[in-house]
Design a protein around this motif. Structure first.
Motif, PDB file in Angstrom:
ATOM      1  N   ASN A   1       0.852  -1.199   0.000  1.00 53.90           N
ATOM      2  CA  ASN A   1       0.000   0.000   0.000  1.00 53.90           C
ATOM      3  C   ASN A   1       0.886   1.247   0.000  1.00 53.90           C
ATOM      4  O   ASN A   1       2.028   1.201   0.451  1.00 53.90           O
TER       5      ASN A   1
ATOM      6  N   ILE B   1      -3.813   0.554  -9.683  1.00 53.64           N
ATOM      7  CA  ILE B   1      -3.183   1.127  -8.478  1.00 53.64           C
ATOM      8  C   ILE B   1      -1.731   1.483  -8.802  1.00 53.64           C
ATOM      9  O   ILE B   1      -1.227   2.535  -8.423  1.00 53.64           O
TER      10      ILE B   1
ATOM     11  N   SER C   1       1.114 -18.531  -0.719  1.00 55.61           N
ATOM     12  CA  SER C   1       1.125 -18.008   0.655  1.00 55.61           C
ATOM     13  C   SER C   1       0.309 -18.834   1.658  1.00 55.61           C
ATOM     14  O   SER C   1      -0.915 -18.907   1.560  1.00 55.61           O
TER      15      SER C   1
ATOM     16  N   ASN D   1       6.122 -17.304   6.509  1.00 58.54           N
ATOM     17  CA  ASN D   1       5.490 -17.603   7.803  1.00 58.54           C
ATOM     18  C   ASN D   1       6.312 -18.477   8.731  1.00 58.54           C
ATOM     19  O   ASN D   1       6.231 -18.336   9.956  1.00 58.54           O
TER      20      ASN D   1
ATOM     21  N   ALA E   1       0.171   5.128  -8.870  1.00 54.01           N
ATOM     22  CA  ALA E   1       1.359   5.343  -8.034  1.00 54.01           C
ATOM     23  C   ALA E   1       2.545   5.800  -8.889  1.00 54.01           C
ATOM     24  O   ALA E   1       3.312   6.673  -8.471  1.00 54.01           O
TER      25      ALA E   1
ATOM     26  N   TYR F   1       4.778   9.082  -8.262  1.00 55.66           N
ATOM     27  CA  TYR F   1       6.161   8.955  -7.763  1.00 55.66           C
ATOM     28  C   TYR F   1       7.210   8.900  -8.868  1.00 55.66           C
ATOM     29  O   TYR F   1       8.378   8.659  -8.585  1.00 55.66           O
TER      30      TYR F   1
HETATM   31  C1  LIG Z   1       8.360   7.628  -1.938  1.00 54.25           C
HETATM   32  C2  LIG Z   1       9.324   6.651  -2.523  1.00 54.25           C
HETATM   33  C3  LIG Z   1      10.293   6.073  -1.643  1.00 54.25           C
HETATM   34  C4  LIG Z   1       9.300   6.364  -3.785  1.00 54.25           C
HETATM   35  C5  LIG Z   1      10.233   5.404  -4.390  1.00 54.25           C
HETATM   36  C6  LIG Z   1       9.829   5.143  -5.777  1.00 54.25           C
HETATM   37  C7  LIG Z   1       8.981   3.927  -5.877  1.00 54.25           C
HETATM   38  C8  LIG Z   1       9.531   2.633  -5.474  1.00 54.25           C
HETATM   39  C9  LIG Z   1       7.766   4.019  -6.361  1.00 54.25           C
HETATM   40  C10 LIG Z   1       6.862   2.830  -6.557  1.00 54.25           C
HETATM   41  C11 LIG Z   1       5.557   3.294  -7.059  1.00 54.25           C
HETATM   42  C12 LIG Z   1       4.597   2.160  -7.226  1.00 54.25           C
HETATM   43  C13 LIG Z   1       4.369   1.620  -8.590  1.00 54.25           C
HETATM   44  C14 LIG Z   1       3.928   1.679  -6.137  1.00 54.25           C
HETATM   45  C15 LIG Z   1       2.910   0.583  -6.166  1.00 54.25           C
HETATM   46  C16 LIG Z   1       1.923   0.841  -5.130  1.00 54.25           C
HETATM   47  C17 LIG Z   1       0.935  -0.240  -4.806  1.00 54.25           C
HETATM   48  C18 LIG Z   1       0.023   0.128  -3.728  1.00 54.25           C
HETATM   49  C19 LIG Z   1       0.828  -1.463  -5.412  1.00 54.25           C
HETATM   50  C20 LIG Z   1      -0.218  -2.487  -5.049  1.00 54.25           C
HETATM   51  C21 LIG Z   1       0.300  -3.855  -5.030  1.00 54.25           C
HETATM   52  C22 LIG Z   1      -0.775  -4.859  -4.665  1.00 54.25           C
HETATM   53  C23 LIG Z   1      -1.820  -5.131  -5.699  1.00 54.25           C
HETATM   54  C24 LIG Z   1      -0.773  -5.479  -3.456  1.00 54.25           C
HETATM   55  C25 LIG Z   1      -1.800  -6.434  -3.026  1.00 54.25           C
HETATM   56  C26 LIG Z   1      -1.365  -7.476  -1.979  1.00 54.25           C
HETATM   57  C27 LIG Z   1      -0.201  -8.327  -2.392  1.00 54.25           C
HETATM   58  C28 LIG Z   1      -0.211  -9.029  -3.686  1.00 54.25           C
HETATM   59  C29 LIG Z   1       0.821  -8.399  -1.566  1.00 54.25           C
HETATM   60  C30 LIG Z   1       2.038  -9.179  -1.872  1.00 54.25           C
HETATM   61  C31 LIG Z   1       2.614  -9.755  -0.623  1.00 54.25           C
HETATM   62  C32 LIG Z   1       2.024 -11.012  -0.119  1.00 54.25           C
HETATM   63  C33 LIG Z   1       1.252 -11.886  -1.005  1.00 54.25           C
HETATM   64  C34 LIG Z   1       2.235 -11.298   1.151  1.00 54.25           C
HETATM   65  C35 LIG Z   1       1.720 -12.534   1.788  1.00 54.25           C
HETATM   66  O1  LIG Z   1       0.720 -12.205   2.612  1.00 54.25           O
HETATM   67  P1  LIG Z   1       0.833 -12.276   4.184  1.00 54.25           P
HETATM   68  O2  LIG Z   1       0.422 -10.971   4.732  1.00 54.25           O
HETATM   69  O3  LIG Z   1       2.159 -12.814   4.591  1.00 54.25           O
HETATM   70  O4  LIG Z   1      -0.283 -13.297   4.501  1.00 54.25           O
HETATM   71  P2  LIG Z   1      -0.372 -14.157   5.822  1.00 54.25           P
HETATM   72  O5  LIG Z   1      -0.396 -13.205   6.960  1.00 54.25           O
HETATM   73  O6  LIG Z   1      -1.648 -14.931   5.634  1.00 54.25           O
HETATM   74  O7  LIG Z   1       0.835 -15.012   5.863  1.00 54.25           O
END
Ligand SMILES: CC(C)=CCC/C(C)=C/CC/C(C)=C/CC/C(C)=C/CC/C(C)=C/CC/C(C)=C/CC/C(C)=C/COP(=O)(O)OP(=O)(O)O
Ligand SMILES: O=P(O)(O)OC[C@@H](O)CO
Ligand SMILES: [Mg+2]
Length: 228
Positions: A68, A96, A162, A209, A100, A104
């Motif tokens: 996020n 999304i 996951s 995990n 972003a 950025y």
């Molecule tokens: C300000 C600054 C430092 C800028 C630097 C420049 C930069 C890097 C800019 C990036 C811009 C950009 C394109 C950002 C994207 C923003 C964004 C909000 C993307 C959304 C991604 C998304 C769809 C996420 C959804 C959830 C997901 C797929 C997460 C992945 C991780 C995952 C599956 C974790 C496992 O889940 P967990 O929580 O471990 O589950 P359990 O608790 O059940 O185990």
């Protein structure tokens, strides 16, 4: 080491507690990188807390997997940005991320930002539900992998189970579709044997995990894949 050569990563969830002693073990395990990321309750405070504790004493590369915008912060070595290819909603595939990027773009250092084509295959996973995914058949997953490489030219295709250990046959078949795009596998790896088995097909494996449930075993997954 170049990201393309990474074989093993640990994923730390900013929403979960980890002691300094355990964090030191994870950072000094020999893993190629630490990914900071999760689905729920990922806050800027949680992300900064982990980043500062890792940086205080360790040289291991640290990646923020952005879930996020509120928890986006400078200071990481790399940023991974998920595009959830099997989501039923375009917003999780690209909207999304497009918004972003618009915001950025001036701060983005292209060599540090890696877009990941995610395919989430565990319907019970929080990420599956949160991004309203559809459960694909193996041939669908292979077609997503083909698109990741040949249509979108993504550097990473992430087969995500996951919470549960996935199907090695699916991972093997997906790998056969890929050449330049790296195959990451994550989900349910708890033992060195499982790590080795998935690494036979995937380019890199991610262990999440089990850091929190059985750290001693989780640490053994590093040698299992790096001494192959
Ligand atoms: C300000 C600054 C430092 C800028 C630097 C420049 C930069 C890097 C800019 C990036 C811009 C950009 C394109 C950002 C994207 C923003 C964004 C909000 C993307 C959304 C991604 C998304 C769809 C996420 C959804 C959830 C997901 C797929 C997460 C992945 C991780 C995952 C599956 C974790 C496992 O889940 P967990 O929580 O471990 O589950 P359990 O608790 O059940 O185990
Ligand atoms: O937490 P586990 O099941 O090890 O999965 C690791 C990672 O793929 C989660 O995004
Ligand atoms: Mg997790």
């Amino acid at each position: 080491m170049n990201i393309n050569e990474w074989k093993h990563m640990f994923k730390l969830d900013p929403a979960k507690e980890i002691s300094d002693e355990d964090l030191d073990k994870v950072c000094e395990s020999g893993t190629d990188a630490i990914i900071v990321g999760g689905t729920d309750d990922v806050t800027l405070d949680g992300v900064l807390d982990l980043l500062s504790r890792i940086r205080r004493a360790h040289m291991v590369p640290v990646v923020l997997e952005i879930s996020n915008e509120e928890a986006l912060t400078p200071g990481f070595d790399y940023y991974f940005v998920p595009l959830v290819l099997n989501s039923k909603e375009k917003k999780y595939v690209m909207d999304i991320q497009q918004k972003a990027i618009k915001e950025y773009i001036d701060m983005m250092e292209y060599s540090e930002v890696y877009f990941e084509g995610y395919c989430i295959l565990n319907p019970e996973a929080k990420a599956f539900q949160h991004t309203n995914c559809e459960l694909p058949e193996t041939d669908d997953v292979k077609a997503y992998a083909y698109m990741a490489e040949h249509v979108f030219h993504l550097p990473i295709f992430y087969v995500e189970y996951s919470g549960i250990y996935g199907d090695t046959e699916v991972v093997r078949e997906v790998k056969a579709e890929l050449d330049k795009t790296k195959l990451f596998y994550g989900g349910g790896i708890e033992t060195p044997e499982q790590a080795k088995e998935m690494k036979e097909h995937a380019d890199a494996i991610i262990v999440g995990n089990s850091i929190y449930t059985n750290l001693k075993q989780a640490l053994k997954t590093v040698d299992a894949v790096k001494r192959e």
